[in-house]
Design a protein around this motif. Structure first.
Motif, mmCIF file in Angstrom:
data_model
loop_
_atom_site.group_PDB
_atom_site.id
_atom_site.type_symbol
_atom_site.label_atom_id
_atom_site.label_comp_id
_atom_site.label_asym_id
_atom_site.label_seq_id
_atom_site.Cartn_x
_atom_site.Cartn_y
_atom_site.Cartn_z
ATOM 1 N N TYR A 58 0.845 -1.187 0.000
ATOM 2 C CA TYR A 58 0.000 0.000 0.000
ATOM 3 C C TYR A 58 0.885 1.243 0.000
ATOM 4 C CZ TYR A 58 -3.843 -3.133 1.048
ATOM 5 O OH TYR A 58 -4.767 -4.132 0.973
ATOM 6 N N ASP A 59 0.269 2.386 -0.163
ATOM 7 C CA ASP A 59 0.940 3.692 -0.078
ATOM 8 C C ASP A 59 2.117 3.762 -1.060
ATOM 9 O OD1 ASP A 59 -0.921 4.448 1.933
ATOM 10 O OD2 ASP A 59 0.300 3.403 3.427
ATOM 11 N N ASN A 86 -7.364 -3.500 1.306
ATOM 12 C CA ASN A 86 -7.735 -2.647 2.448
ATOM 13 C C ASN A 86 -8.137 -1.242 2.028
ATOM 14 O OD1 ASN A 86 -7.116 -4.777 4.102
ATOM 15 N ND2 ASN A 86 -5.107 -4.009 4.675
ATOM 16 N N ASP A 87 -7.722 -0.811 0.815
ATOM 17 C CA ASP A 87 -8.065 0.534 0.353
ATOM 18 C C ASP A 87 -9.392 0.574 -0.409
ATOM 19 O OD1 ASP A 87 -7.414 -0.651 -2.079
ATOM 20 O OD2 ASP A 87 -5.640 0.601 -2.429
#
Length: 125
Positions: A58-59, A86-87
């Motif tokens: 992520y990110d 999760n996003d």
């Protein structure tokens, strides 16, 4: 693994699911035949730090390694599955391993992300 991957690709390509526009293909690379997204021909990778059917990228990781996203209506088909990230997005997974692109690849068949950080692998056919 080769037979399972080939069977998954063949079954997925021939299925009549809503995911037909998001199929996998095999392309040649400096590393031999690799699996790529049919819509853009770009090589797909797996991340050794992912858990089965769960992305851990992520990110800034996802900025460098964009997930191979699936539409809301995409459905699993054999070894080719869809996971919920999760996003809130959905991502294609092969044999439970989430699939990613690499920002450093510029053309179909590029496989420059293989081995990066000792944790990224091309999906070979």
């Amino acid at each position: 693994m080769k037979r399972t991957l080939f069977a998954a690709l063949a079954a997925f390509a021939l299925s009549n699911t809503a995911a037909n526009a998001e199929t996998l293909v095999v392309v040649g690379s400096d590393l031999g035949n690799v699996v790529a997204a049919a819509n853009n021909g770009m090589t797909l990778y797996t991340f050794r730090k992912d858990a089965a059917n769960q992305s851990n990228c992520y990110d800034s990781c996802a900025d460098a390694w964009p997930p191979f996203t699936a539409s809301a209506s995409a459905q699993a088909d054999g070894a080719l599955g869809v996971i919920d990230r999760n996003d809130g997005t959905r991502q294609w997974a092969l044999n439970g391993k989430p699939l990613y692109f690499w920002q450093g690849d510029a053309a179909s068949g590029d496989a420059t992300g293989h081995g990066v950080g000792g944790v990224w692998d091309v999906v070979k056919n």
